[in-house]
Design an enzyme around this catalytic site. Structure first.
Site, PDB file in Angstrom:
ATOM      1  N   LEU A   1       0.862  -1.177   0.000  1.00 55.19           N
ATOM      2  CA  LEU A   1       0.000   0.000   0.000  1.00 55.19           C
ATOM      3  C   LEU A   1       0.896   1.224   0.000  1.00 55.19           C
ATOM      4  CD1 LEU A   1      -2.725  -0.876   2.700  1.00 55.19           C
ATOM      5  CD2 LEU A   1      -3.047  -0.801   0.229  1.00 55.19           C
ATOM      6  N   ASP A   2       0.437   2.311  -0.637  1.00 49.80           N
ATOM      7  CA  ASP A   2       1.186   3.568  -0.590  1.00 49.80           C
ATOM      8  C   ASP A   2       1.405   3.988   0.862  1.00 49.80           C
ATOM      9  OD1 ASP A   2       1.084   3.646  -3.333  1.00 49.80           O
ATOM     10  OD2 ASP A   2      -0.579   5.082  -3.412  1.00 49.80           O
ATOM     11  N   LYS A   3       2.481   4.729   1.096  1.00 53.56           N
ATOM     12  CA  LYS A   3       2.800   5.195   2.441  1.00 53.56           C
ATOM     13  C   LYS A   3       1.623   5.929   3.070  1.00 53.56           C
ATOM     14  CE  LYS A   3       6.062   8.178   4.955  1.00 53.56           C
ATOM     15  NZ  LYS A   3       7.264   9.040   4.846  1.00 53.56           N
TER      16      LYS A   3
ATOM     17  N   THR B   1      -1.555   5.637   2.462  1.00 57.67           N
ATOM     18  CA  THR B   1      -2.798   4.868   2.512  1.00 57.67           C
ATOM     19  C   THR B   1      -2.816   3.962   3.740  1.00 57.67           C
ATOM     20  OG1 THR B   1      -2.881   4.866   0.092  1.00 57.67           O
ATOM     21  CG2 THR B   1      -4.282   3.285   1.228  1.00 57.67           C
TER      22      THR B   1
END
Length: 285
Positions: A133-135, A137
């Site tokens: 997951l993106d940082k 998110t």
């Protein structure tokens, strides 16, 4: 490392050789070691690769430490880990916003993988990255707990039998459900970003379901058919509804990116159980 797996009711009869190679995707080198060391047991007795298995059988694999490579991870803070589901093979956790999924440099110690490595070290287990997951998110994320299950999870991702449902709060009023199919490519001017690129970009499909419309924002559910970097963020920005708090794709300031992986649906790689895991609290409900 010893793993005992009871074959599910849906298991089709086949040889141990086919089970290891075609269903469990055990690498050729590891299959060779298992065979010559006689480290495969069928119902607790040493087995030969030509023997047939069936539903309800117990398969035990004895793996040596040197059979698989493992990259040592610095141990982080185990107290940050919020398990949502855990067994011998997999663990799903609730990732906080603002934390990277895994280190990009060997000396990093403050990512989710570092913290999970510390959490599992007490159980003499390890963590293996399945997806990210993106940082910015938050939400549910899946890790493998042994190298045996890792390639099976990779195949399930490719077959789209593992998927997530996201919650997002976007600027503006979105009143209709829709599907965005714009292709996504790299931004030539900013390596951190992605852009809509219908000529050279990769196929990207995002399904939007409107949950609620507020005075200045909308709450939407997002489900992906593809997993491009920043896909939801780029797609929503491209239709004029960037996610609130997005530091890359909108100009208004916010405390955090309001994007949360609220649910994960998957089939357990060994039990074949249909699983539905929810990461609470969400952005609403």
């Amino acid at each position: 490392m010893e793993y005992s797996i009871t074959l599910p009711a849906s298991q089709q009869p086949m040889t141990i050789r086919d089970l290891l190679e075609k269903e469990w995707l055990v690498p050729r080198k590891v299959r060779h070691f298992l065979r010559v060391r006689k480290n495969v047991l069928l119902n607790h007795e040493t087995a030969m690769f030509h023997q047939e298995i069936k539903a309800g059988d117990v398969i035990t694999l004895r793996l040596e430490e040197t059979d698989y490579q493992y990259q040592d991870i610095h141990l982080g803070n185990k107290k940050t880990i919020q398990p949502l589901f855990e067994d011998e093979h997999i663990i799903l956790v609730n990732k906080p916003a603002g934390v990277k999924t895994h280190p990009n440099q060997p000396d990093e110690t403050d990512t989710l993988l570092n913290d999970l490595a510390a959490y599992l070290a007490e159980k003499q287990q390890r963590a293996y990255v399945v997806h990210r997951l993106d940082k910015e998110t938050s939400g549910v994320i899946l890790f493998a707990k042994n190298p045996l299950v890792l390639p099976i999870l990779g195949r399930l991702l490719e077959q789209k039998t593992i998927y997530r449902r996201y919650q997002a709060v976007v600027w503006g009023k979105l009143t209709k459900n829709s599907t965005i199919t714009k292709k996504i490519g790299r931004d030539r001017h900013d390596r951190r970003k992605r852009v809509i690129d219908e000529r050279k970009g990769k196929t990207a499909i995002t399904h939007l379901e409107v949950h609620a419309v507020q005075q200045k924002t909308s709450e939407v559910y997002c489900v992906l058919d593809t997993g491009r970097t920043h896909q939801i963020r780029v797609h929503l920005a491209s239709i004029g509804h960037p996610i609130v708090g997005d530091p890359l794709y909108q100009n208004k300031k916010g405390k955090r990116l309001l994007l949360h992986a609220s649910e994960m649906f998957l089939v357990h790689p060994f039990t074949k159980e249909q699983m539905h895991v929810t990461a609470k609290p969400g952005l609403w409900e």
